[in-house]
Design a protein around this motif. Structure first.
Motif, short mmCIF file in Angstrom:
data_model
loop_
_atom_site.label_atom_id
_atom_site.label_comp_id
_atom_site.label_asym_id
_atom_site.label_seq_id
_atom_site.Cartn_x
_atom_site.Cartn_y
_atom_site.Cartn_z
N LYS A 10 0.79 -0.99 0.05
CA LYS A 10 -0.07 0.17 0.01
C LYS A 10 0.79 1.25 0.12
CE LYS A 10 -3.87 1.94 2.39
NZ LYS A 10 -4.67 1.88 3.70
N ASN A 11 2.03 1.32 0.78
CA ASN A 11 2.87 2.65 0.92
C ASN A 11 3.82 2.68 -0.42
OD1 ASN A 11 1.97 3.01 3.41
ND2 ASN A 11 3.78 1.93 4.52
N GLN A 12 3.98 1.68 -1.04
CA GLN A 12 4.58 1.79 -2.42
C GLN A 12 3.86 2.05 -3.47
OE1 GLN A 12 6.67 -2.07 -2.71
NE2 GLN A 12 8.20 -1.72 -1.40
N ILE A 13 2.59 1.74 -3.63
CA ILE A 13 1.65 1.90 -4.78
C ILE A 13 0.90 3.23 -4.58
CG2 ILE A 13 -0.43 1.23 -5.94
CD1 ILE A 13 0.49 -1.61 -5.21
N GLY A 14 0.57 3.57 -3.40
CA GLY A 14 -0.16 4.84 -2.94
C GLY A 14 -1.36 4.47 -2.51
N GLU A 15 -2.44 5.61 -2.55
CA GLU A 15 -3.78 5.68 -2.06
C GLU A 15 -4.57 6.32 -3.17
OE1 GLU A 15 -4.61 5.77 2.22
OE2 GLU A 15 -2.59 6.23 2.58
N ASN A 16 -5.89 6.20 -3.00
CA ASN A 16 -6.84 6.76 -3.91
C ASN A 16 -7.17 8.13 -3.26
OD1 ASN A 16 -8.16 6.88 -6.35
ND2 ASN A 16 -9.93 6.04 -5.31
N CYS A 17 -7.12 9.27 -4.01
CA CYS A 17 -7.45 10.56 -3.35
C CYS A 17 -8.86 10.60 -3.60
CB CYS A 17 -6.66 11.68 -4.35
SG CYS A 17 -7.11 13.31 -3.97
N VAL A 18 -9.56 11.16 -2.67
CA VAL A 18 -10.96 11.46 -2.65
C VAL A 18 -11.32 12.65 -3.52
CG1 VAL A 18 -11.39 10.54 -0.46
CG2 VAL A 18 -10.88 12.95 -0.38
N ILE A 19 -10.41 13.59 -3.86
CA ILE A 19 -10.60 14.59 -4.57
C ILE A 19 -10.40 14.12 -6.05
CG2 ILE A 19 -10.03 17.11 -5.27
CD1 ILE A 19 -11.28 16.76 -2.35
N GLN A 22 -7.30 9.70 -8.17
CA GLN A 22 -6.39 9.00 -8.65
C GLN A 22 -5.34 8.35 -7.76
OE1 GLN A 22 -4.10 11.64 -11.10
NE2 GLN A 22 -5.96 12.06 -12.46
N MET A 23 -4.62 7.39 -7.88
CA MET A 23 -3.44 6.79 -7.04
C MET A 23 -2.52 7.58 -6.86
SD MET A 23 -4.91 4.01 -5.69
CE MET A 23 -3.52 2.95 -5.12
N LYS A 24 -2.13 8.10 -5.51
CA LYS A 24 -1.12 8.91 -5.29
C LYS A 24 -0.34 8.40 -4.07
CE LYS A 24 -2.33 12.00 -8.25
NZ LYS A 24 -2.02 13.72 -8.26
N SER A 25 0.94 8.57 -4.33
CA SER A 25 1.76 8.14 -2.94
C SER A 25 2.07 9.07 -1.71
CB SER A 25 3.17 7.58 -3.66
OG SER A 25 3.74 8.75 -4.23
N ALA A 26 1.76 10.44 -2.02
CA ALA A 26 1.97 11.26 -0.85
C ALA A 26 0.78 12.24 -0.92
CB ALA A 26 3.08 12.32 -1.46
N GLY A 27 0.33 12.40 0.49
CA GLY A 27 -0.80 13.17 0.86
C GLY A 27 -0.94 13.14 2.58
N ILE A 35 -6.04 12.64 0.88
CA ILE A 35 -6.03 13.74 0.13
C ILE A 35 -4.63 14.09 -0.49
CG2 ILE A 35 -6.30 16.05 -0.07
CD1 ILE A 35 -8.43 15.95 1.84
N CYS A 36 -4.36 13.82 -1.86
CA CYS A 36 -2.92 13.74 -2.16
C CYS A 36 -2.35 15.28 -2.11
CB CYS A 36 -2.86 13.30 -3.64
SG CYS A 36 -3.60 14.62 -5.01
N THR A 37 -1.22 15.48 -2.24
CA THR A 37 -0.40 16.72 -1.90
C THR A 37 -0.68 17.82 -3.01
OG1 THR A 37 1.50 15.72 -2.70
CG2 THR A 37 1.33 15.88 -0.45
N ASP A 38 -0.97 17.29 -4.11
CA ASP A 38 -1.46 18.22 -5.42
C ASP A 38 -2.69 18.77 -5.20
OD1 ASP A 38 1.04 17.48 -6.65
OD2 ASP A 38 -0.26 15.78 -7.81
N CYS A 39 -3.52 17.85 -4.78
CA CYS A 39 -5.07 18.50 -4.47
C CYS A 39 -5.16 19.34 -3.44
CB CYS A 39 -6.11 17.42 -4.25
SG CYS A 39 -6.38 16.51 -5.93
N GLU A 40 -4.35 18.97 -2.40
CA GLU A 40 -4.02 19.90 -0.92
C GLU A 40 -3.80 21.22 -1.40
OE1 GLU A 40 -1.95 20.17 3.36
OE2 GLU A 40 -1.32 18.47 1.67
N SER A 41 -2.59 21.31 -2.17
CA SER A 41 -1.93 22.57 -2.51
C SER A 41 -2.73 23.41 -3.39
CB SER A 41 -0.91 22.24 -3.19
OG SER A 41 -0.22 23.36 -3.71
N ILE A 42 -3.74 22.71 -4.28
CA ILE A 42 -4.66 23.52 -5.18
C ILE A 42 -5.88 24.13 -4.10
CG2 ILE A 42 -6.54 23.47 -7.02
CD1 ILE A 42 -4.30 21.47 -8.32
N MET A 43 -6.26 22.93 -3.37
CA MET A 43 -7.68 23.76 -2.54
C MET A 43 -7.18 24.72 -1.69
SD MET A 43 -9.67 20.16 -1.54
CE MET A 43 -8.31 19.49 -0.30
#
Length: 70
Positions: A10-19, A22-27, A35-43
């Motif tokens: 799970k840590n290598q693949i990532g998790e599904n962002c609720v926003i 998509q599968m992302k590894s950081a958030g 919530i992935c870091t990309d979506c967090e930053s935009i929000m």
């Protein structure tokens, strides 16, 4: 309870962002949601008058507080 192998996968693949859904590894985790870091930053940069703000609010409605289990 998950075993160590599934936790590592799970840590290598990532998790599904609720926003972005998509599968992302950081958030961040908000209750039981990710919530992935990309979506967090935009929000956090989105102004409340921006039409995208309503989109983010609707997506965040998926985030629910976990129940208390005894």
């Amino acid at each position: 309870m998950e075993n160590l192998g599934s936790l590592l996968a799970k840590n290598q693949i990532g998790e599904n962002c609720v926003i972005c859904e998509q599968m992302k590894s950081a958030g961040i985790h908000l209750y039981t949601s990710f919530i992935c870091t990309d979506c967090e930053s935009i929000m956090i940069k989105t102004d409340t008058s921006d039409p995208k703000y309503k989109y983010y609010v609707e997506k965040l409605r998926k985030v629910t507080k976990p129940g208390i289990y005894s």
